[in-house]
Design a protein around this motif. Structure first.
Motif, PDB file in Angstrom:
ATOM      1  N   GLU A 198      81.445  52.682  42.310  1.00 19.15           N
ATOM      2  CA  GLU A 198      81.588  51.627  41.247  1.00 19.15           C
ATOM      3  C   GLU A 198      82.915  50.899  40.734  1.00 19.15           C
ATOM      4  N   GLU A 199      83.864  52.173  41.872  1.00 18.38           N
ATOM      5  CA  GLU A 199      85.534  51.712  40.829  1.00 18.38           C
ATOM      6  C   GLU A 199      85.943  51.569  41.694  1.00 18.38           C
ATOM      7  N   GLU A 258      92.573  52.233  39.165  1.00 19.46           N
ATOM      8  CA  GLU A 258      92.297  52.094  37.690  1.00 19.46           C
ATOM      9  C   GLU A 258      93.791  51.755  36.700  1.00 19.46           C
ATOM     10  N   ASP A 259      92.961  51.015  35.798  1.00 18.40           N
ATOM     11  CA  ASP A 259      94.783  50.255  34.994  1.00 18.40           C
ATOM     12  C   ASP A 259      95.319  49.091  36.141  1.00 18.40           C
ATOM     13  N   CYS A 260      94.868  48.619  37.022  1.00 18.35           N
ATOM     14  CA  CYS A 260      95.311  47.902  38.244  1.00 18.35           C
ATOM     15  C   CYS A 260      95.161  46.672  38.122  1.00 18.35           C
ATOM     16  N   PRO A 261      96.771  45.961  37.901  1.00 21.53           N
ATOM     17  CA  PRO A 261      96.189  44.983  37.534  1.00 21.53           C
ATOM     18  C   PRO A 261      96.184  43.453  38.428  1.00 21.53           C
ATOM     19  N   CYS A 262      96.183  44.385  39.425  1.00 21.50           N
ATOM     20  CA  CYS A 262      96.374  43.140  40.899  1.00 21.50           C
ATOM     21  C   CYS A 262      94.920  42.036  40.479  1.00 21.50           C
ATOM     22  N   MET A 271      86.337  44.022  40.979  1.00 20.38           N
ATOM     23  CA  MET A 271      85.317  44.515  42.334  1.00 20.38           C
ATOM     24  C   MET A 271      85.580  45.805  43.117  1.00 20.38           C
ATOM     25  N   THR A 272      84.481  46.737  43.211  1.00 21.81           N
ATOM     26  CA  THR A 272      84.627  47.741  43.374  1.00 21.81           C
ATOM     27  C   THR A 272      84.476  47.864  45.251  1.00 21.81           C
ATOM     28  N   ARG A 273      84.493  49.241  44.774  1.00 24.07           N
ATOM     29  CA  ARG A 273      84.877  49.387  46.552  1.00 24.07           C
ATOM     30  C   ARG A 273      83.930  50.094  47.244  1.00 24.07           C
ATOM     31  N   GLY A 274      82.964  49.785  46.653  1.00 22.69           N
ATOM     32  CA  GLY A 274      81.798  49.546  47.239  1.00 22.69           C
ATOM     33  C   GLY A 274      81.014  48.135  48.359  1.00 22.69           C
ATOM     34  N   TYR A 275      82.024  47.346  47.459  1.00 21.74           N
ATOM     35  CA  TYR A 275      81.341  46.008  47.769  1.00 21.74           C
ATOM     36  C   TYR A 275      82.537  45.873  48.797  1.00 21.74           C
ATOM     37  N   LEU A 276      84.287  45.903  48.667  1.00 22.24           N
ATOM     38  CA  LEU A 276      84.808  45.743  49.729  1.00 22.24           C
ATOM     39  C   LEU A 276      84.455  46.670  50.377  1.00 22.24           C
ATOM     40  N   ARG A 277      83.828  47.628  50.946  1.00 19.87           N
ATOM     41  CA  ARG A 277      84.109  48.184  51.730  1.00 19.87           C
ATOM     42  C   ARG A 277      82.934  47.798  52.826  1.00 19.87           C
ATOM     43  N   ARG A 279      82.419  57.436  51.634  1.00 14.85           N
ATOM     44  CA  ARG A 279      82.410  58.088  50.405  1.00 14.85           C
ATOM     45  C   ARG A 279      82.374  57.105  49.890  1.00 14.85           C
ATOM     46  N   HIS A 280      82.769  56.044  50.027  1.00 16.40           N
ATOM     47  CA  HIS A 280      82.686  54.467  49.541  1.00 16.40           C
ATOM     48  C   HIS A 280      81.781  53.737  49.254  1.00 16.40           C
ATOM     49  N   GLU A 281      80.838  54.253  49.720  1.00 11.07           N
ATOM     50  CA  GLU A 281      79.523  53.015  49.898  1.00 11.07           C
ATOM     51  C   GLU A 281      79.114  53.196  48.599  1.00 11.07           C
TER      52      GLU A 281
END
Length: 401
Positions: free
Chosen positions: A323-324, A328-332, A339-345, A318-320
């Motif tokens: 683009e999230e 959200e609103d994470c300052p890391c 960096m998107t979930r799709g890319y990190l996946r 589901r993360h493939e």
């Protein structure tokens, strides 16, 4: 005088906030200690860990003893110089790692049954008053570790906080075995303190460890025994039960017995989000755990979702195309860079090291902000409300580090 300067106590719970003074800088409490088990926080550089807001890391005596060896690390000037970390370092005594390999006749004795024969190939060869003989997981060579050995290794490593050598009994240990083991741990504590008083670095603080399994009378006796010794800090170790509520009960027994003792308290091996919140509420000052880094290496991000145990597995289908960001609103540094979930996946599934590193960065950043949030809440007398909000799924507040 305690090494922990308590700045404020929560009026509604045993929670407290303070500063732990060490030879390599102050450690803000309550705080989390990332694992640098083998002289590295896996996937990160020391400057990454510092930038995330951490004051302290943990090195492991057992693993560093086997490789590269404490003498080599001493050659480089100690663990701080070896890994180029200028903050505080706590070293685990190696007791947990030695005993977590328990099999064979030793396991039979722990479980209170006759030797089975099929378990005789365990890596622990003997647990005796002198110490423990075991086989190295690296090359099978026979090794020995006892109280004096552990303290000698930690002295060579030059850590700021040294934990005494103890036997970490597993959950399935009988009460009889746990009682005998706990008494031996107290004798080992005395030997550790004797060795350190004669040979240890002056800057190094020594923590005693409370054992006793899930038996309240043994826990109370152990806490009293450790408090009566001249230790600089107190760690809570051993089996804490087989479910969270039992763990909280056991930890609560110990902190109740410790009462207003001003010495720093460390909870060994605990680091889930809900456990950190409850641990602070019970009066724990510092925690260590592999959770944030281990999850990161498997593509699991820490997120404010209590229904899913604060975890999100980004390797799922589901993360493939997502683009999230991880949050959200994470300052890391990972979410802030977009960096998107799709890319990190994609990176994690294909075992690209950058992907494992980025999820680890996010996880440690989340835990650092969580601890800063809890610390601020204690200092401002808002702990009860803030702890409830975090348990319900609030994200840790940004900007508190």
């Amino acid at each position: 005088m305690s090494a922990l300067e308590i700045l404020h106590r929560d009026p509604n719970s045993p929670a407290r906030a303070g500063v732990l003074h060490t030879a390599h800088g102050d450690v803000r409490t309550p705080g989390f200690v990332p694992l640098a088990t083998k002289a590295t926080v896996k996937g990160l550089e020391p400057r990454d860990v510092k930038a995330l807001g951490y004051d302290i890391v943990l090195g492991n005596t057992f693993h560093l003893f086997l490789a590269p060896g404490h003498e080599l690390i001493k050659h480089f000037g100690g663990l701080h110089e070896f890994m180029r970390w200028d903050g505080a370092i706590v070293t685990d005594s190696g007791g947990f790692q030695v005993f977590s390999m328990g099999h064979g006749t030793v396991a039979d004795e722990i479980k209170g049954r006759a030797p089975s024969g099929t378990e005789r190939a365990g890596r622990i060869l003997e647990i005796a008053e002198e110490g423990v003989r075991f086989r190295s997981y690296i090359d099978g060579a026979e090794k020995f570790m006892g109280p004096e050995t552990s303290m000698e290794i930690q002295a060579a490593l030059g850590s700021d906080l040294a934990l005494v050598f103890d036997e970490c009994t597993p959950f399935h240990a009988t009460k009889d075995y746990t009682a005998r083991s706990t008494e031996r741990t107290h004798r080992w504590l005395d030997r550790c303190l004797t060795w350190h008083a004669a040979n240890g670095p002056e800057h190094q603080l020594v923590y005693g460890i409370i054992q006793g399994g899930t038996y309240r009378d043994l826990r109370d006796e152990s806490a009293e025994a450790v408090m009566a010794r001249g230790v600089d800090g107190i760690a809570i170790g051993g089996s804490l039960g087989d479910h969270k509520e039992q763990m909280y009960e056991v930890v609560g027994w110990n902190t109740a017995t410790l009462g207003d003792d001003p010495r720093p308290r460390h909870l060994l091996g605990i680091g889930d989000v809900d456990d950190l919140i409850r641990g602070v509420e019970l009066g724990i000052d510092t925690f260590d755990c592999a959770m944030p880094t281990r999850l990161g290496r498997h593509g699991v991000a820490v997120v404010p979702d209590p229904e899913k145990r604060w975890r999100m597995d980004i390797t799922g289908k589901r993360h493939e195309r997502s683009e999230e960001p991880l949050m959200e609103d994470c300052p890391c540094p990972v979410c802030e860079a977009g960096m998107t979930r799709g890319y990190l996946r994609y990176l994690v599934r294909h075992k690209e090291l950058s992907g494992l590193r980025m999820v680890t960065l996010h996880n440690l950043a989340y835990i650092a902000r969580l601890m800063a949030d809890l610390r601020d809440a204690v200092l401002t007398d808002t702990f009860t409300e803030r702890a409830a909000a975090l348990r319900a799924g609030d994200a840790p507040r940004a900007g508190l580090l």
